[in-house]
Enzyme design. Structure first.
Site, mmCIF file in Angstrom:
data_model
loop_
_atom_site.group_PDB
_atom_site.id
_atom_site.type_symbol
_atom_site.label_atom_id
_atom_site.label_comp_id
_atom_site.label_asym_id
_atom_site.label_seq_id
_atom_site.Cartn_x
_atom_site.Cartn_y
_atom_site.Cartn_z
ATOM 1 N N GLU A 106 7.817 -7.345 13.539
ATOM 2 C CA GLU A 106 7.120 -8.185 12.569
ATOM 3 C C GLU A 106 7.731 -7.950 11.187
ATOM 4 O OE1 GLU A 106 3.017 -7.183 11.658
ATOM 5 O OE2 GLU A 106 2.503 -9.296 11.844
ATOM 6 N N GLU A 165 -7.699 -6.750 15.006
ATOM 7 C CA GLU A 165 -6.846 -7.931 14.780
ATOM 8 C C GLU A 165 -5.560 -7.391 14.180
ATOM 9 O OE1 GLU A 165 -7.701 -10.994 15.497
ATOM 10 O OE2 GLU A 165 -9.890 -11.131 15.395
ATOM 11 N N LYS A 190 -13.968 -1.757 3.538
ATOM 12 C CA LYS A 190 -12.889 -1.288 2.657
ATOM 13 C C LYS A 190 -11.816 -2.368 2.520
ATOM 14 C CE LYS A 190 -8.940 0.919 3.020
ATOM 15 N NZ LYS A 190 -8.136 0.540 1.852
ATOM 16 N N CYS A 215 -0.315 -12.925 9.764
ATOM 17 C CA CYS A 215 -0.180 -12.261 11.063
ATOM 18 C C CYS A 215 0.253 -13.242 12.148
ATOM 19 C CB CYS A 215 -1.494 -11.614 11.439
ATOM 20 S SG CYS A 215 -2.877 -12.739 11.249
ATOM 21 N N GLY A 274 -3.927 0.252 13.855
ATOM 22 C CA GLY A 274 -4.848 -0.127 14.924
ATOM 23 C C GLY A 274 -4.819 0.880 16.074
HETATM 24 P P1 NAP Z 1 -2.296 -1.699 7.330
HETATM 25 O O1 NAP Z 1 -1.369 -0.808 6.659
HETATM 26 O O2 NAP Z 1 -2.664 -1.426 8.740
HETATM 27 O O3 NAP Z 1 -3.593 -1.764 6.430
HETATM 28 C C1 NAP Z 1 -4.756 -2.485 6.774
HETATM 29 C C2 NAP Z 1 -5.941 -1.803 6.178
HETATM 30 O O4 NAP Z 1 -6.121 -0.532 6.814
HETATM 31 C C3 NAP Z 1 -5.808 -1.516 4.694
HETATM 32 O O5 NAP Z 1 -7.079 -1.659 4.085
HETATM 33 C C4 NAP Z 1 -5.365 -0.071 4.702
HETATM 34 O O6 NAP Z 1 -5.637 0.595 3.508
HETATM 35 C C5 NAP Z 1 -6.176 0.487 5.837
HETATM 36 N N1 NAP Z 1 -5.686 1.729 6.414
HETATM 37 C C6 NAP Z 1 -4.473 2.332 6.246
HETATM 38 N N2 NAP Z 1 -4.412 3.464 6.977
HETATM 39 C C7 NAP Z 1 -5.588 3.577 7.613
HETATM 40 C C8 NAP Z 1 -6.135 4.535 8.527
HETATM 41 N N3 NAP Z 1 -5.438 5.588 8.946
HETATM 42 N N4 NAP Z 1 -7.391 4.338 9.004
HETATM 43 C C9 NAP Z 1 -8.097 3.253 8.619
HETATM 44 N N5 NAP Z 1 -7.658 2.343 7.761
HETATM 45 C C10 NAP Z 1 -6.405 2.489 7.266
HETATM 46 O O7 NAP Z 1 -1.803 -3.198 7.329
HETATM 47 P P2 NAP Z 1 -1.282 -3.997 6.098
HETATM 48 O O8 NAP Z 1 0.136 -3.629 5.920
HETATM 49 O O9 NAP Z 1 -2.206 -3.874 4.953
HETATM 50 O O10 NAP Z 1 -1.444 -5.492 6.624
HETATM 51 C C11 NAP Z 1 -0.436 -6.139 7.288
HETATM 52 C C12 NAP Z 1 -0.695 -6.129 8.788
HETATM 53 O O11 NAP Z 1 -1.937 -6.718 9.097
HETATM 54 C C13 NAP Z 1 0.333 -6.910 9.534
HETATM 55 O O12 NAP Z 1 0.798 -6.182 10.625
HETATM 56 C C14 NAP Z 1 -0.433 -8.137 10.005
HETATM 57 O O13 NAP Z 1 0.061 -8.757 11.130
HETATM 58 C C15 NAP Z 1 -1.800 -7.623 10.168
HETATM 59 N N6 NAP Z 1 -2.784 -8.687 10.046
HETATM 60 C C16 NAP Z 1 -3.402 -9.138 11.180
HETATM 61 C C17 NAP Z 1 -4.334 -10.153 11.124
HETATM 62 C C18 NAP Z 1 -5.005 -10.656 12.355
HETATM 63 O O14 NAP Z 1 -5.978 -11.362 12.257
HETATM 64 N N7 NAP Z 1 -4.537 -10.321 13.531
HETATM 65 C C19 NAP Z 1 -4.674 -10.709 9.889
HETATM 66 C C20 NAP Z 1 -4.033 -10.240 8.748
HETATM 67 C C21 NAP Z 1 -3.092 -9.210 8.854
HETATM 68 P P3 NAP Z 1 -4.542 0.592 2.333
HETATM 69 O O15 NAP Z 1 -4.328 -0.809 1.928
HETATM 70 O O16 NAP Z 1 -5.207 1.357 1.267
HETATM 71 O O17 NAP Z 1 -3.314 1.239 2.898
#
Ligand code: NAP
Ligand code: MG
Length: 506
Positions: free
Chosen positions: A413, A282, A208, A316, A265
């Site tokens: 963050e 991650e 997804k 990130c 996560g």
């Molecule tokens: P997010 O809100 O956690 O979303 C990540 C993904 O999870 C999206 O595809 C999101 O869908 C989906 N999602 C949302 N709620 C969910 C649930 N309850 N169960 C399963 N999946 C769900 O994070 P984001 O705001 O998109 O991304 C930013 C974050 O990612 C930051 O905290 C960043 O540090 C982290 N990040 C970490 C890494 C790493 O390698 N460590 C790399 C890149 C980013 P939707 O988009 O449809 O909401």
């Protein structure tokens, strides 16, 4: 500077060729536009990719993907519900049982090579689509995201026929079907980090993409079709958080791989507790870039700027905290101010743009809220007086000095172009401050002393420690975090092991 810009600006001396330094700042903003013109070949509507075909969602529902640079609609994206996720997993299971896991590794390798080459053939088209949908500057999607995506497929193609070396002395088998969920900051690259190792080992996938950046994922499905990948090996289910929840809680997958926020996560960790599913997470970060007084300061300033302003700070592992040695703190701050005055913020499609659009309005609000907290809590803010486009989501590069560990901007963050600057006096204090965070994804050390680099690389609780550089990536190198930054590694041999079932060698 293009000659036309010099002509336009009366303040630049025409004959000397090189303007006097004090004129440079104002005049950079008069650069002629240099827009990228390649056709991104977008479709008005993108369906789900299940069992090798584009299919409409069972609910018939679609949502808009917009361009954050101008708030215009780019395309409609299918919203996958539970039934669509069921269909995707059924296709992935069939493909695992009948073709992909049975295929010799050298045959799987050919598909991965083909995918990488096809992406290279369409590199400019994908770079433009990535920039339009996500807001990152075209020079980044063109020179970093797309080439690195291809590099990941090439690298893992090389592994697919050498799997006996992933864990010498053990038998290596795929896990089965895997479910993967990715974020919006590196849509294509995160897709490559997830797909390439899974496929090399013989797993099949349901993935997804993030809601705001699904276009390049669904365009990538065109490449998979062109490569002749057997149906069902890779399935894409676009949608919002509910779709992600359906992917991670489904009974079929043997493993879930998630990249995103620490908050989601934790939800996934709870949902999977007590099951036999493997999990890699991650998550977020709050990395420290540590600059000592013996560091080459100009290079360090370039590294710090790259570390936090690259991709609007939507990284990130962004170096969002600067820990600077007290004797050079004033000098570093002065150089940083000078440097960010000449960063160009604006249209991501312009090849000269350094800082593009913030990915979504929601993310812009989050950045604004945290920046307001920094001012309220007493840190000193500096922003260059650059003009921002009237439409779209933009944020000026921002420095906060006088930050203490209790400030929210030092702990949370921000995921935007905002740098929090703290100072230190001794090596011990630097290590203590750098480690004083819930996260542990990355860190940077700037010093002339090799021994100090070695010492800090073991004392810093971070998955990656860069020395005298920042934000360097390579498919051969494992990436991942400690503490609330998650667990598991992506990239390199370690990343492959996350998708392998190890048994006794025959
Ligand atoms: P997010 O809100 O956690 O979303 C990540 C993904 O999870 C999206 O595809 C999101 O869908 C989906 N999602 C949302 N709620 C969910 C649930 N309850 N169960 C399963 N999946 C769900 O994070 P984001 O705001 O998109 O991304 C930013 C974050 O990612 C930051 O905290 C960043 O540090 C982290 N990040 C970490 C890494 C790493 O390698 N460590 C790399 C890149 C980013 P939707 O988009 O449809 O909401
Ligand atoms: Mg978008």
């Amino acid at each position: 500077m293009p000659p036309s810009a010099a002509k336009k600006s009366p303040r630049v001396p025409a004959r000397s060729g090189r303007p006097a330094p004090e004129l440079i700042f104002g005049d950079l903003w008069t650069f002629d536009p240099a827009p990228e013109t390649a056709d991104p070949k977008l479709k008005p509507r993108y369906d789900l990719f299940i069992d090798g075909r584009f299919v409409a969602p069972k609910s018939g529902r679609y949502f808009d993907s917009i361009n954050p640079a101008n708030e215009q609609k780019l395309a409609e994206i299918a919203l996958a519900g539970r039934e669509d996720v069921d269909a995707a997993y059924a296709a992935a299971q069939r493909a695992f049982d009948t073709t992909w896991s049975r295929m010799p590794g050298r045959e799987r390798a050919k598909y991965l090579f083909r995918i990488a080459r096809l992406l290279q053939d369409r590199a400019r088209e994908f770079a433009v689509a990535e920039t339009l949908d996500g807001g990152k500057p075209i020079k980044e999607s063109r020179d970093f995201d797309v080439p690195m995506t291809a590099a990941h497929f090439f690298y893992h193609a090389g592994w697919a026929d050498k799997l006996e070396y992933v864990a010498p002395g053990r038998r290596v088998a795929p896990l089965g079907v895997v479910g993967q969920v990715i974020p919006w900051n590196f849509p294509l690259l995160m897709l490559a980090w997830k797909l390439a190792p899974a496929l090399a080992l013989g797993n099949t996938v349901v993935l997804k993409p993030a809601e705001t950046t699904s276009i390049t994922c669904l365009k990538f499905a065109e490449i998979l079709q062109e490569a002749g990948l057997p149906p069902g090996v890779v399935n894409f289910v676009s949608g919002a958080g509910d779709t992600g929840a359906a992917v991670v809680t489904h009974p079929t997958p043997a493993k879930i791989a998630f990249t995103g926020s620490t908050e989601v996560g934790k939800l996934i960790l709870r949902a999977l507790a007590g099951t036999e599913k493997k999990l890699t997470l991650e998550l977020g970060g709050k990395a420290a870039n540590i600059v000592f007084d013996d560091a080459p300061l100009d290079q360090a300033v370039e590294g710090i700027v790259n570390g936090i302003f690259f991709n609007q700070g939507h990284v990130c592992c962004a170096g969002s905290r600067l820990l600077v040695h007290e004797p050079v703190a004033d000098a570093v701050l002065a150089k940083l101010k000078q440097r960010i005055r000449v960063l160009r913020v604006g249209d991501p499609m312009d090849k000269n743009t350094d800082i593009g659009a913030i990915n979504s309005q929601a993310q812009l609000r989050k950045i604004e809220e945290l920046v307001a907290s920094g001012e309220k809590e007493g840190a000193e803010m500096f922003q260059p007086a650059c003009r921002l486009p009237a439409k779209g989501y933009y944020f000026r590069p921002t420095l906060f000095s006088g930050v203490t560990m209790s400030h929210r901007i030092a702990r949370e963050e921000i995921f935007g172009p905002v740098l929090s600057i703290l100072t230190f006096r001794t090596v011990e204090e630097a290590v203590e401050k750098a480690n004083n965070t819930a996260f542990g994804l990355s860190a940077g050390v700037w010093t002339d002393k090799g021994s100090r680099i070695l010492k800090l690389s073991t004392e810093l609780k971070a998955g990656v420690v860069w020395a005298n550089t920042y934000n360097k990536f390579d498919p051969t190198s494992p990436f991942g975090g400690y503490k609330e930054s998650g667990f598991g590694r992506e990239g390199g041999r370690q990343g492959l092991l996350e998708y392998a079932r190890l048994g006794r060698a025959d």
